[in-house]
Design an enzyme around this catalytic site. Structure first.
Site, mmCIF file in Angstrom:
data_model
loop_
_atom_site.group_PDB
_atom_site.id
_atom_site.type_symbol
_atom_site.label_atom_id
_atom_site.label_comp_id
_atom_site.label_asym_id
_atom_site.label_seq_id
_atom_site.Cartn_x
_atom_site.Cartn_y
_atom_site.Cartn_z
ATOM 1 N N GLN A 132 -1.032 11.027 17.792
ATOM 2 C CA GLN A 132 -2.280 10.468 17.255
ATOM 3 C C GLN A 132 -2.660 9.134 17.893
ATOM 4 O OE1 GLN A 132 -0.568 10.390 13.202
ATOM 5 N NE2 GLN A 132 -1.563 8.418 12.967
ATOM 6 N N MET A 191 -4.251 -4.255 3.055
ATOM 7 C CA MET A 191 -2.917 -4.275 3.663
ATOM 8 C C MET A 191 -2.845 -3.237 4.773
ATOM 9 S SD MET A 191 -0.199 -5.018 0.735
ATOM 10 C CE MET A 191 -0.383 -6.477 -0.273
ATOM 11 N N GLY A 208 0.841 -1.207 0.000
ATOM 12 C CA GLY A 208 0.000 0.000 0.000
ATOM 13 C C GLY A 208 0.870 1.248 0.000
ATOM 14 N N HIS A 209 1.862 1.263 0.893
ATOM 15 C CA HIS A 209 2.782 2.413 0.948
ATOM 16 C C HIS A 209 3.547 2.538 -0.373
ATOM 17 C CE1 HIS A 209 2.629 1.301 5.377
ATOM 18 N NE2 HIS A 209 2.243 2.553 5.389
HETATM 19 P P1 AMP Z 1 0.335 4.605 7.692
HETATM 20 O O1 AMP Z 1 1.792 4.313 7.590
HETATM 21 O O2 AMP Z 1 -0.490 3.457 8.118
HETATM 22 O O3 AMP Z 1 0.054 5.888 8.446
HETATM 23 O O4 AMP Z 1 -0.148 4.892 6.210
HETATM 24 C C1 AMP Z 1 0.509 5.831 5.389
HETATM 25 C C2 AMP Z 1 -0.327 6.077 4.164
HETATM 26 O O5 AMP Z 1 -0.500 4.839 3.470
HETATM 27 C C3 AMP Z 1 -1.735 6.590 4.494
HETATM 28 O O6 AMP Z 1 -2.100 7.566 3.546
HETATM 29 C C4 AMP Z 1 -2.570 5.351 4.376
HETATM 30 O O7 AMP Z 1 -3.915 5.624 4.048
HETATM 31 C C5 AMP Z 1 -1.871 4.632 3.230
HETATM 32 N N1 AMP Z 1 -2.195 3.214 3.244
HETATM 33 C C6 AMP Z 1 -2.163 2.373 4.312
HETATM 34 N N2 AMP Z 1 -2.574 1.141 3.943
HETATM 35 C C7 AMP Z 1 -2.866 1.191 2.624
HETATM 36 C C8 AMP Z 1 -3.327 0.252 1.664
HETATM 37 N N3 AMP Z 1 -3.585 -1.010 1.996
HETATM 38 N N4 AMP Z 1 -3.511 0.669 0.386
HETATM 39 C C9 AMP Z 1 -3.252 1.956 0.041
HETATM 40 N N5 AMP Z 1 -2.810 2.889 0.896
HETATM 41 C C10 AMP Z 1 -2.615 2.530 2.167
#
Ligand code: AMP
Length: 281
Positions: A61, A184, A36-37
Site C-alpha cells: 500500500q 493522532m 487511536g489504536h
Molecule cells: P494504521 O496503523 O495507521 O494503519 O491504523 C490502524 C487503524 O487505526 C485504522 O483503522 C485507522 O483508521 C485507525 N486509526 C488511526 N489513527 C486513528 C485515530 N487518531 N483515531 C482512531 N482511529 C485511528
C-alpha cells in the site's frame, strides 16, 4: 496475550475459537500504537469474545516514493501496549508469509479508489483492499473495526465487504485527537516541533466548517472550502494537497452539504510528512 507470527498458526487458532462457538473481532493496524489504536482495541472487546490485532506494515500500500522505509516501527513497545489491552492475539505475519513468491492476486474498488487520497496515491487502496481481504480470510472475524480517521479507507472497505458478500460487520470508530485537536497518527512523530505546532490547522479548519454549517447555516460548499483553505494557508509550513467536501457514498464533490451524507476531508503536507483528517456532517 499470544503472539502469532505464522499465517497457518493464526488460521488454526481462529478455527478452534469458531468451533467452540466464540465470536472474533479483528483490528488491522500497522503498529506504532497510539491512543487511536488503543481505542479500537478497547472497543473491539465489546463486540466479540476474542480480539485479534494484526500488526503488518503492508508494503503493497506504499507507493515507490512513499515512506515505507521511514514508517515508524517500535515492536517491543507495541507488544507491551497490546499486552496491557488484554487482547487475545497480536498477529504479526512476515512479509514473505503474506506475499510468497509468485503472489499476484489483487482486489480493487476502482472508482472510489481514484478519489481524494487515490489521486495522490495511485495503487494505495488496491494494496489496502488486498491485504485487508487476506487478513479477513486468515482471521475469519465476525466484526472488524477501523478508524474514521482514514474515512476513505473505511468507506472503500465497507464497499468491498458489500460487493464480495463478506459476512463481516464493519464498525467505524471516531478519531482520537491530541489535546490541541491534531488527529493522532503514527506520522505525527516525524513532524519538527514547529510543524507539529502548525499541524493543528487541519483540525481547526474542520472545526470552522462545523461552526459555519451548524451555527451560521452555510450550506454552499464553495464558501466552506474557501474558509478551510484560508486556515491552512495561515500555517506557513503547510502545503495543501486537497480540501474536499464530498458525498460519503460516492466520494464525489457536493455543491450543497447533504446532512448525514457529507465528508469533509483534508490532506496537508509538512515537508515530507503528509497528514490527513476529516469530519462528517
Ligand atoms: P494504521 O496503523 O495507521 O494503519 O491504523 C490502524 C487503524 O487505526 C485504522 O483503522 C485507522 O483508521 C485507525 N486509526 C488511526 N489513527 C486513528 C485515530 N487518531 N483515531 C482512531 N482511529 C485511528
Amino acid at each position: 496475550m499470544e503472539l502469532i507470527e505464522k499465517v497457518a498458526e493464526m488460521q488454526r487458532r481462529v478455527k478452534t475459537w469458531r468451533e467452540a462457538g466464540e465470536t472474533v473481532a479483528l483490528v488491522p493496524t500497522m503498529g506504532a500504537f497510539h491512543d487511536g489504536h488503543l481505542s479500537l482495541m478497547e472497543q473491539a472487546k465489546a463486540h466479540a469474545d476474542r480480539v485479534v490485532v494484526s500488526l503488518f506494515i503492508n508494503p503493497a500500500q506504499f507507493g515507490p516514493q512513499e515512506d515505507f522505509d521511514k514508517y515508524p516501527r517500535d515492536f517491543d513497545r507495541d507488544r507491551g501496549l497490546a499486552e496491557e489491552m488484554s487482547i487475545d492475539v497480536l498477529f504479526c505475519p512476515e512479509i514473505r508469509d503474506m506475499y510468497p513468491l509468485g503472489f499476484q492476486t489483487s482486489v480493487s474498488v476502482p472508482i472510489l479508489a481514484k478519489k481524494l487520497e487515490g489521486a495522490s496515491r495511485p495503487g494505495h487502496f488496491r494494496g489496502v483492499c488486498t491485504v485487508v481481504l487476506k487478513l479477513f480470510n486468515l482471521c475469519q472475524p465476525h466484526v472488524a473495526l477501523f478508524g474514521w480517521k482514514d474515512a476513505q479507507q473505511f468507506i472503500i472497505l465497507c464497499h468491498m465487504v458489500r460487493d464480495l458478500n463478506l459476512q463481516i460487520r464493519m464498525v467505524g470508530i471516531p478519531t482520537v485527537r491530541e489535546k490541541d485537536g491534531l488527529a493522532m497518527s503514527s506520522r505525527n512523530r516525524r513532524l519538527t516541533p514547529e510543524q507539529r505546532e502548525q499541524a493543528v490547522c487541519l483540525s481547526r479548519a474542520l472545526r470552522r466548517v462545523h461552526y459555519l454549517v451548524k451555527d451560521q447555516g452555510i450550506v454552499h460548499t464553495g464558501e466552506l472550502l474557501q474558509a478551510m483553505r484560508s486556515i491552512i494557508r495561515s500555517a506557513d509550513q503547510a502545503e495543501l494537497d486537497y480540501a474536499a467536501i464530498v458525498s460519503r457514498s460516492t466520494l464525489d464533490p457536493l455543491d450543497i452539504v447533504e446532512k448525514g451524507n457529507t465528508l469533509v476531508a483534508l490532506a496537508v503536507r509538512f515537508g515530507e510528512v503528509r497528514l490527513i483528517d476529516n469530519t462528517r456532517l
